[in-house]
Design an enzyme around this catalytic site. Structure first.
Site, PDB file in Angstrom:
ATOM      1  N   ARG A 123       8.085  -0.106  13.052  1.00 39.98           N
ATOM      2  CA  ARG A 123       8.541  -0.297  11.747  1.00 39.98           C
ATOM      3  C   ARG A 123       9.689  -1.438  11.854  1.00 39.98           C
ATOM      4  O   ARG A 123      10.330  -2.061  10.971  1.00 39.98           O
ATOM      5  CB  ARG A 123       9.175   0.597  10.833  1.00 39.98           C
ATOM      6  CG  ARG A 123       8.001   1.615  10.433  1.00 39.98           C
ATOM      7  CD  ARG A 123       8.480   2.606   9.569  1.00 39.98           C
ATOM      8  NE  ARG A 123       7.610   4.163   9.598  1.00 39.98           N
ATOM      9  CZ  ARG A 123       6.656   4.218   8.924  1.00 39.98           C
ATOM     10  NH1 ARG A 123       6.258   3.126   8.109  1.00 39.98           N
ATOM     11  NH2 ARG A 123       5.781   5.260   9.155  1.00 39.98           N
ATOM     12  N   TYR A 135      11.913   8.512   0.638  1.00 40.96           N
ATOM     13  CA  TYR A 135      11.777   7.406  -0.313  1.00 40.96           C
ATOM     14  C   TYR A 135      12.212   7.741  -1.668  1.00 40.96           C
ATOM     15  O   TYR A 135      12.366   6.898  -2.797  1.00 40.96           O
ATOM     16  CB  TYR A 135      10.315   7.219  -0.700  1.00 40.96           C
ATOM     17  CG  TYR A 135       9.480   6.648   0.494  1.00 40.96           C
ATOM     18  CD1 TYR A 135       9.842   5.232   1.400  1.00 40.96           C
ATOM     19  CD2 TYR A 135       8.658   7.157   1.358  1.00 40.96           C
ATOM     20  CE1 TYR A 135       9.385   4.838   2.429  1.00 40.96           C
ATOM     21  CE2 TYR A 135       7.899   6.892   2.528  1.00 40.96           C
ATOM     22  CZ  TYR A 135       8.121   5.588   3.051  1.00 40.96           C
ATOM     23  OH  TYR A 135       7.708   5.117   3.911  1.00 40.96           O
ATOM     24  N   ASP A 186       1.361 -16.040   5.924  1.00 37.50           N
ATOM     25  CA  ASP A 186       0.990 -17.480   5.592  1.00 37.50           C
ATOM     26  C   ASP A 186       1.075 -17.654   4.094  1.00 37.50           C
ATOM     27  O   ASP A 186       1.529 -18.831   3.932  1.00 37.50           O
ATOM     28  CB  ASP A 186      -0.627 -17.373   6.235  1.00 37.50           C
ATOM     29  CG  ASP A 186      -0.581 -17.454   7.771  1.00 37.50           C
ATOM     30  OD1 ASP A 186       0.617 -17.844   8.393  1.00 37.50           O
ATOM     31  OD2 ASP A 186      -1.522 -17.419   8.485  1.00 37.50           O
ATOM     32  N   ARG A 209      13.875   4.024  11.980  1.00 32.64           N
ATOM     33  CA  ARG A 209      12.725   4.921  12.134  1.00 32.64           C
ATOM     34  C   ARG A 209      11.757   4.377  12.969  1.00 32.64           C
ATOM     35  O   ARG A 209      12.286   3.843  14.083  1.00 32.64           O
ATOM     36  CB  ARG A 209      11.825   4.730  10.774  1.00 32.64           C
ATOM     37  CG  ARG A 209      12.592   5.178   9.405  1.00 32.64           C
ATOM     38  CD  ARG A 209      11.853   4.885   8.095  1.00 32.64           C
ATOM     39  NE  ARG A 209      10.665   5.770   8.060  1.00 32.64           N
ATOM     40  CZ  ARG A 209       9.829   5.731   7.123  1.00 32.64           C
ATOM     41  NH1 ARG A 209       9.781   4.649   6.177  1.00 32.64           N
ATOM     42  NH2 ARG A 209       8.750   6.405   7.287  1.00 32.64           N
ATOM     43  N   HIS A 242       4.394  -4.945   8.771  1.00 31.36           N
ATOM     44  CA  HIS A 242       4.323  -4.840  10.315  1.00 31.36           C
ATOM     45  C   HIS A 242       2.986  -5.293  10.782  1.00 31.36           C
ATOM     46  O   HIS A 242       2.902  -5.113  12.018  1.00 31.36           O
ATOM     47  CB  HIS A 242       4.829  -3.275  10.631  1.00 31.36           C
ATOM     48  CG  HIS A 242       5.808  -2.683   9.797  1.00 31.36           C
ATOM     49  ND1 HIS A 242       6.917  -3.176   9.739  1.00 31.36           N
ATOM     50  CD2 HIS A 242       5.679  -1.558   8.952  1.00 31.36           C
ATOM     51  CE1 HIS A 242       7.553  -2.250   8.768  1.00 31.36           C
ATOM     52  NE2 HIS A 242       6.888  -1.469   8.425  1.00 31.36           N
ATOM     53  N   GLU A 274      12.909  -9.731   0.755  1.00 32.42           N
ATOM     54  CA  GLU A 274      12.057  -8.731   1.293  1.00 32.42           C
ATOM     55  C   GLU A 274      12.698  -7.436   1.025  1.00 32.42           C
ATOM     56  O   GLU A 274      14.006  -7.406   1.532  1.00 32.42           O
ATOM     57  CB  GLU A 274      11.911  -9.017   2.908  1.00 32.42           C
ATOM     58  CG  GLU A 274      11.064  -7.861   3.321  1.00 32.42           C
ATOM     59  CD  GLU A 274      10.966  -8.049   4.888  1.00 32.42           C
ATOM     60  OE1 GLU A 274      11.239  -9.107   5.362  1.00 32.42           O
ATOM     61  OE2 GLU A 274      10.334  -7.331   5.677  1.00 32.42           O
ATOM     62  N   ALA A 329       3.380  -1.038   4.445  1.00 34.86           N
ATOM     63  CA  ALA A 329       3.020  -1.049   5.865  1.00 34.86           C
ATOM     64  C   ALA A 329       2.498  -2.695   6.437  1.00 34.86           C
ATOM     65  O   ALA A 329       2.243  -2.718   7.523  1.00 34.86           O
ATOM     66  CB  ALA A 329       1.871  -0.194   6.158  1.00 34.86           C
ATOM     67  N   HIS A 374      12.767  -3.250   1.652  1.00 38.97           N
ATOM     68  CA  HIS A 374      12.306  -1.781   2.194  1.00 38.97           C
ATOM     69  C   HIS A 374      13.490  -0.643   1.544  1.00 38.97           C
ATOM     70  O   HIS A 374      14.515  -0.812   1.714  1.00 38.97           O
ATOM     71  CB  HIS A 374      12.495  -1.903   3.435  1.00 38.97           C
ATOM     72  CG  HIS A 374      11.473  -2.977   4.090  1.00 38.97           C
ATOM     73  ND1 HIS A 374      10.098  -2.714   4.035  1.00 38.97           N
ATOM     74  CD2 HIS A 374      11.677  -4.149   4.704  1.00 38.97           C
ATOM     75  CE1 HIS A 374       9.348  -3.795   4.496  1.00 38.97           C
ATOM     76  NE2 HIS A 374      10.306  -4.475   4.927  1.00 38.97           N
ATOM     77  N   ILE A 375      12.717   0.295   1.092  1.00 41.62           N
ATOM     78  CA  ILE A 375      13.391   1.411   0.202  1.00 41.62           C
ATOM     79  C   ILE A 375      14.084   2.244   1.538  1.00 41.62           C
ATOM     80  O   ILE A 375      15.194   2.402   1.350  1.00 41.62           O
ATOM     81  CB  ILE A 375      12.293   2.206  -0.240  1.00 41.62           C
ATOM     82  CG1 ILE A 375      11.859   1.512  -1.498  1.00 41.62           C
ATOM     83  CG2 ILE A 375      12.911   3.636  -0.895  1.00 41.62           C
ATOM     84  CD1 ILE A 375      10.420   2.251  -2.127  1.00 41.62           C
ATOM     85  N   SER A 376      13.532   2.457   2.558  1.00 40.89           N
ATOM     86  CA  SER A 376      13.987   3.306   3.587  1.00 40.89           C
ATOM     87  C   SER A 376      14.497   2.064   4.624  1.00 40.89           C
ATOM     88  O   SER A 376      14.375   0.986   4.686  1.00 40.89           O
ATOM     89  CB  SER A 376      12.981   4.057   4.424  1.00 40.89           C
ATOM     90  OG  SER A 376      11.670   3.298   5.177  1.00 40.89           O
ATOM     91  N   ASN A 424       7.870  -5.859  -1.274  1.00 44.14           N
ATOM     92  CA  ASN A 424       7.886  -4.969  -0.779  1.00 44.14           C
ATOM     93  C   ASN A 424       6.655  -4.584   0.083  1.00 44.14           C
ATOM     94  O   ASN A 424       5.717  -4.150  -0.721  1.00 44.14           O
ATOM     95  CB  ASN A 424       8.453  -3.599  -1.022  1.00 44.14           C
ATOM     96  CG  ASN A 424       8.602  -2.283  -0.172  1.00 44.14           C
ATOM     97  OD1 ASN A 424       7.988  -2.461   1.061  1.00 44.14           O
ATOM     98  ND2 ASN A 424       9.027  -1.282  -0.465  1.00 44.14           N
ATOM     99  N   PRO A 467       0.626  -1.178  -0.051  1.00 48.67           N
ATOM    100  CA  PRO A 467      -0.069  -0.135   0.029  1.00 48.67           C
ATOM    101  C   PRO A 467       0.731   1.394   0.057  1.00 48.67           C
ATOM    102  O   PRO A 467       1.890   1.411   0.646  1.00 48.67           O
ATOM    103  CB  PRO A 467      -0.576  -0.184   1.343  1.00 48.67           C
ATOM    104  CG  PRO A 467      -0.135  -1.072   2.000  1.00 48.67           C
ATOM    105  CD  PRO A 467       0.427  -2.032   1.034  1.00 48.67           C
ATOM    106  N   ASN A 468       0.240   2.167  -0.753  1.00 44.37           N
ATOM    107  CA  ASN A 468       0.947   3.524  -0.872  1.00 44.37           C
ATOM    108  C   ASN A 468       2.158   3.630  -1.539  1.00 44.37           C
ATOM    109  O   ASN A 468       2.771   4.846  -1.956  1.00 44.37           O
ATOM    110  CB  ASN A 468       1.073   4.149   0.647  1.00 44.37           C
ATOM    111  CG  ASN A 468      -0.187   4.572   1.288  1.00 44.37           C
ATOM    112  OD1 ASN A 468      -1.108   4.869   0.674  1.00 44.37           O
ATOM    113  ND2 ASN A 468      -0.273   3.850   2.559  1.00 44.37           N
ATOM    114  N   ARG A 473       5.597  12.000  -3.011  1.00 42.57           N
ATOM    115  CA  ARG A 473       5.623  12.464  -1.713  1.00 42.57           C
ATOM    116  C   ARG A 473       6.561  12.034  -1.023  1.00 42.57           C
ATOM    117  O   ARG A 473       7.359  11.059  -1.388  1.00 42.57           O
ATOM    118  CB  ARG A 473       4.476  11.997  -1.273  1.00 42.57           C
ATOM    119  CG  ARG A 473       3.055  12.365  -1.497  1.00 42.57           C
ATOM    120  CD  ARG A 473       2.523  13.880  -1.008  1.00 42.57           C
ATOM    121  NE  ARG A 473       1.228  14.467  -1.775  1.00 42.57           N
ATOM    122  CZ  ARG A 473       0.162  14.204  -1.256  1.00 42.57           C
ATOM    123  NH1 ARG A 473      -0.025  13.240  -0.488  1.00 42.57           N
ATOM    124  NH2 ARG A 473      -1.042  14.662  -1.836  1.00 42.57           N
TER     125      ARG A 473
END
Ligand code: CA2
Length: 149
Positions: free
Chosen positions: A112, A24, A88, A108, A81, A99, A78, A101-103, A75, A11-12, A19
């Site tokens: 997270r 990011y 599953d 953080r 977490h 896996e 959210a 993650h950009i950041s 990725n 998501p997002n 943004r």
């Protein structure tokens, strides 16, 4: 052997580059997809690239990857977490999972720092910006080996 790699984004991430560039970066998700496809061609990997804001859609793509795809790059954003459901689904996939993650999630907020997905991942790439996706594809190419034609 299949050389399909399913690249999933949660998501997002459709807002990437539009943004919060300080967290990011400035690349859009379309840029990331283009780079995955470019590198995929170089590594002889067939890239399937998806993004969704809906948990069930991500789960359906993971199910669709079973017995068809060689590997998954994910990725989960959210959902990383929060989602036992994605964990599953990934547990039912036999191949390597990377896996991304950009950041650097560990720099953080504390919420997270926990990833449900890491428990099933073959590798985790955090804080390398959008380059993390390319690193993940290179790792998968190593894990599944060369295309013997
Ligand atoms: O660093 C990552 O890649 C994350 O998976 C990104 C997620 C965040 O919830 C994770 O903790 C770490 C957020 C994705 C939202 O992406 C946006 C991009 C631009 C603007 C707004 C959101």
């Amino acid at each position: 052997m299949s050389r399909i790699v399913v690249v999933l984004n949660g998501p997002n991430l459709n807002l990437l580059g539009k943004r919060e560039p300080e967290i990011y970066g400035r690349e859009t998700l379309a840029d990331v997809e283009a780079e995955c496809r470019r590198l995929g061609a170089e590594l002889k990997l067939a890239i399937e690239f998806h993004q969704s804001n809906r948990e069930y859609e991500i789960i359906d793509w993971i199910h669709g990857a079973r017995e068809r795809a060689a590997a998954i790059v994910i990725n989960p954003a959210a959902f990383t977490h929060t989602s036992v459901a994605i964990l599953d689904a990934l547990n039912a996939f036999g191949g390597p999972i990377i896996e991304v993650h950009i950041s650097n999630v560990h720099k953080r907020e504390a919420f997270r720092h926990l990833s449900f997905v890491s428990a099933v991942a073959s590798g985790v790439i955090v804080g390398c910006g959008t380059e993390g996706y390319a690193l993940a594809l290179r790792r998968i190419a190593t894990l599944i080996g060369e295309d013997k034609g």
